[in-house]
Structures are given as C-alpha cells and as structure tokens.
Design an enzyme around this catalytic site. Structure first.
Site, PDB file in Angstrom:
ATOM      1  N   LYS A  33      -5.895  -2.727  -4.429  1.00  0.00           N
ATOM      2  CA  LYS A  33      -5.557  -4.104  -4.080  1.00  0.00           C
ATOM      3  C   LYS A  33      -4.602  -4.708  -5.113  1.00  0.00           C
ATOM      4  O   LYS A  33      -3.647  -5.405  -4.774  1.00  0.00           O
ATOM      5  CB  LYS A  33      -6.823  -4.957  -3.987  1.00  0.00           C
ATOM      6  CG  LYS A  33      -7.845  -4.502  -2.960  1.00  0.00           C
ATOM      7  CD  LYS A  33      -7.378  -4.712  -1.543  1.00  0.00           C
ATOM      8  CE  LYS A  33      -8.507  -4.543  -0.533  1.00  0.00           C
ATOM      9  NZ  LYS A  33      -9.111  -3.180  -0.524  1.00  0.00           N
ATOM     10  N   ASN A  47      -2.177   2.197  -1.598  1.00  0.00           N
ATOM     11  CA  ASN A  47      -3.305   3.129  -1.591  1.00  0.00           C
ATOM     12  C   ASN A  47      -2.952   4.377  -2.386  1.00  0.00           C
ATOM     13  O   ASN A  47      -1.932   5.015  -2.129  1.00  0.00           O
ATOM     14  CB  ASN A  47      -3.659   3.509  -0.152  1.00  0.00           C
ATOM     15  CG  ASN A  47      -4.177   2.323   0.638  1.00  0.00           C
ATOM     16  OD1 ASN A  47      -5.369   2.082   0.679  1.00  0.00           O
ATOM     17  ND2 ASN A  47      -3.272   1.567   1.247  1.00  0.00           N
ATOM     18  N   ASP A 101       0.728  -0.240   2.492  1.00  0.00           N
ATOM     19  CA  ASP A 101       0.352  -1.010   3.670  1.00  0.00           C
ATOM     20  C   ASP A 101       1.304  -2.191   3.797  1.00  0.00           C
ATOM     21  O   ASP A 101       1.433  -3.002   2.862  1.00  0.00           O
ATOM     22  CB  ASP A 101      -1.095  -1.504   3.562  1.00  0.00           C
ATOM     23  CG  ASP A 101      -2.104  -0.376   3.719  1.00  0.00           C
ATOM     24  OD1 ASP A 101      -1.684   0.736   4.095  1.00  0.00           O
ATOM     25  OD2 ASP A 101      -3.302  -0.607   3.487  1.00  0.00           O
ATOM     26  N   GLU A 139      -0.960  -3.758   0.298  1.00  0.00           N
ATOM     27  CA  GLU A 139      -1.771  -2.893  -0.551  1.00  0.00           C
ATOM     28  C   GLU A 139      -0.975  -1.639  -0.901  1.00  0.00           C
ATOM     29  O   GLU A 139      -0.044  -1.263  -0.183  1.00  0.00           O
ATOM     30  CB  GLU A 139      -3.081  -2.470   0.143  1.00  0.00           C
ATOM     31  CG  GLU A 139      -4.106  -3.569   0.288  1.00  0.00           C
ATOM     32  CD  GLU A 139      -5.436  -3.057   0.835  1.00  0.00           C
ATOM     33  OE1 GLU A 139      -5.711  -1.829   0.739  1.00  0.00           O
ATOM     34  OE2 GLU A 139      -6.203  -3.878   1.357  1.00  0.00           O
ATOM     35  N   LYS A 185     -10.486 -11.159   0.779  1.00  0.00           N
ATOM     36  CA  LYS A 185     -11.045  -9.815   0.780  1.00  0.00           C
ATOM     37  C   LYS A 185     -11.517  -9.434  -0.619  1.00  0.00           C
ATOM     38  O   LYS A 185     -10.959  -9.883  -1.627  1.00  0.00           O
ATOM     39  CB  LYS A 185     -10.025  -8.793   1.295  1.00  0.00           C
ATOM     40  CG  LYS A 185      -8.666  -8.796   0.613  1.00  0.00           C
ATOM     41  CD  LYS A 185      -7.709  -7.885   1.379  1.00  0.00           C
ATOM     42  CE  LYS A 185      -6.298  -7.943   0.825  1.00  0.00           C
ATOM     43  NZ  LYS A 185      -5.358  -7.106   1.594  1.00  0.00           N
TER      44      LYS A 185
END
Length: 319
Positions: free
Chosen positions: A129, A287, A277, A285, A164
């Site tokens: 994140k 990853n 993302d 994001e 989130k």
C-alpha cells in the site's frame, strides 16, 4: 538450473489460474529442475547456513479446473538455499510477522550466496500500500494516518472516499464513504481501532467501473497487456478474490508511462516482478509479494507472460 519455489501448500494451488504454477510449467518446459517448500520449512542453526526441507517435484501434465494431481514428489531432503541457482519467494500475502521473519532468513541466505527473487530487502522496503508514496505524480489524493480527525477532514475535502487497512489483500477491508458520510464514524472505528492502526484513505475514482487494472512489470519492462478486474453488480471492488471479472486489454499510454517510470527503478532494487494497480490513469498500489494474473492475460491476449518471466529470471542469473 535448480529452482526453489517458496510458496503456499502446493495441494491448494488452483492451477487453472495460478501464476506460480505458470512459472513452474514454463521453467520445467525449458528443462529446469523444480523444488518447492513453504516458509515454515526455512531454518538456520549456528555454524550452518539457512536451509529448508524441500521437495523435488515434477509436473504430471495434468491441467484444468479443480485438478489436484498436477505434481509428483520425487524425493524430499534438507538443502542450503545457496545450493539452488535461484530461490523464488512466492508466498501469498498477508505480509505479517511470520512473512517478515521469513524475509530475514532469506536475506541471510543471500549473504551466503543464494539468489532470491524478489529480493528480501526489497520486499521489506516496499509495503504494497505504502510503496506508492514514492510516486506522488501518479496517485490520486491520498492520506495515510492514525488520526480519526484527519480522516474526517479528508472526507470533507474529497467528499467521496475509499478507506482501507494497510495489511489487507484481495480487496479485504475496503470501504467507500460517499458525500453523505454515512457510517464514516463506524468505519473509522473498525479500521483505526482508536488510533492503534494506520489507515489509507484515497479519493474515490469513478473509473473503477471500467476495472482495476493489474499492470505486470518483469525485469523493469511492462507486459504489453493488463488485466482489468471489473467490479460486478453493486460491488465497488474489482479484485478477482472479491468476485471481479478479469478482462485482458492492451496497455494505455498512461499505463505504459507509469510502468516505464516505476519499473526500472524497482527492478534495480531487486524486484524482478511487480504488479501495478491502476484505476483510470491513477496508480493505487504496487504489489511485490506474489503478483498474479499471468494465466488470465496469456489465455485472453495470447501473450506468454510466464515465458517473459523465465526469460528475465535466466537473464538475472550469472552464466
């Protein structure tokens, strides 16, 4: 080459869509020898090297939905990680304490001569994140805080927001709060836990209706197709784990700009494979633990992502 995959239990693989399986299949096709273990198989003892209880596996050729007999264990042994040509860390999130400890063992193995992908240090340095904070030019208005009052102020400014947890995966724990602020207090309490947990808050992006795009970057170079994970029904999350529909599509000019800016920088830090993302034209994001979508892109677009990955892996190794 002898390749060790540190992964989740093989018996639980959904091989019709699993990216680690796609890597294994392509590596085996090229004649590489496959070994597998789980993170809890790693160990170190004073006077020795980091080692693991590993399983030498061969692929049976079985494929399809629900298949379980896709591999055969040839033998099991305990081996120092430095004895392998490459160690691939492919354990799925969450990045919890045990994952963190595993990266330290893998880091020790690197010091002993092991070649680990993705780099354990880079895994620790790029939480999925928070890694986007390095690239503010590509992200939507974003707040990271433990302070409930700051979250309320951000909502007042942006009107429509997403909240989130930093340790969520697969769309877990994501909430949307519209301009009316309905349930904002309850959501803050749930995620923030009276200031005990940090929360990420972002401006809601209406472009999510067209999909949350997974842009894969391998060896610093973008795969030419993304997988747009499109929310279904009243769902706001596009994650495949949350029921999103995956649609492969060519990268947009903006997708490519983001990937070609970020990819080489992170590849130089030891991140052979990352998944960006992107919603609309905004990065949400990065990853790094075990990016997926290899098979979906290959099946729909015809581009062999696993072949690109194994090419990059072979090129990253000496000799």
């Amino acid at each position: 080459m002898k390749l060790l995959f540190v992964a989740d239990p093989l018996a639980g693989f959904k091989i019709h869509k699993d990216s680690t399986f796609a890597m294994m299949r392509e590596a085996a096709r090229r004649g590489h020898v496959l070994y597998a273990c789980e993170a809890n198989d790693l160990s170190w003892r004073r006077g020795g090297r980091v080692e693991a209880h590993v399983r030498h596996i061969t692929l049976t050729g079985a494929s399809g939905y629900g298949v379980k007999d896709w591999f055969k264990v040839e033998d099991e042994t305990r081996v120092a990680l430095a004895e392998f040509d490459a160690v691939l860390m492919r354990q799925d999130p969450p990045f919890d304490s045990e994952y963190f400890y595993a990266t330290h063992l893998l880091g020790r193995a690197e010091a002993e001569g092991a070649r680990v992908f993705n780099s354990p240090q880079a895994l620790r340095d790029h939480p999925e994140k928070l890694a986007i904070l390095e690239f503010p030019e590509f992200i939507t208005p974003t707040l990271v805080t433990r302070n409930a009052a700051d979250i309320r102020t951000f909502h007042d400014e942006q009107k429509d927001i997403i909240l989130k947890p930093l340790d969520g995966m697969g769309g877990m724990g994501i909430f949307r709060v519209k301009e009316d602020g309905l349930n904002l207090g309850s959501i803050i309490e749930t995620l923030n836990r009276d200031g005990a947990q940090t929360v990420m808050v972002q401006k809601y992006l209406p472009a999510i209706s067209a999909g949350d795009k997974r842009v894969l970057v391998i060896g610093g170079k973008p795969v030419p197709y993304s997988l747009a994970r499109i929310p279904q029904g009243s769902e706001i999350r596009g994650n495949l784990a949350a029921g999103g529909k995956g649609v492969a599509q060519p990268l947009t000019a903006r997708d490519r700009e983001i990937a070609e800016t970020i990819g080489p920088k992170l590849a130089a830090r030891g991140l052979l494979l990352i998944g960006l993302d992107v919603i609309g034209d905004q990065l949400t994001e990065i990853n790094v633990t075990s990016p997926t979508c290899f098979q979906e892109i290959t099946d729909q677009a015809g581009f062999d992502v696993a072949a690109m990955f194994v090419d990059a892996l072979e090129n990253a190794l000496p000799g």
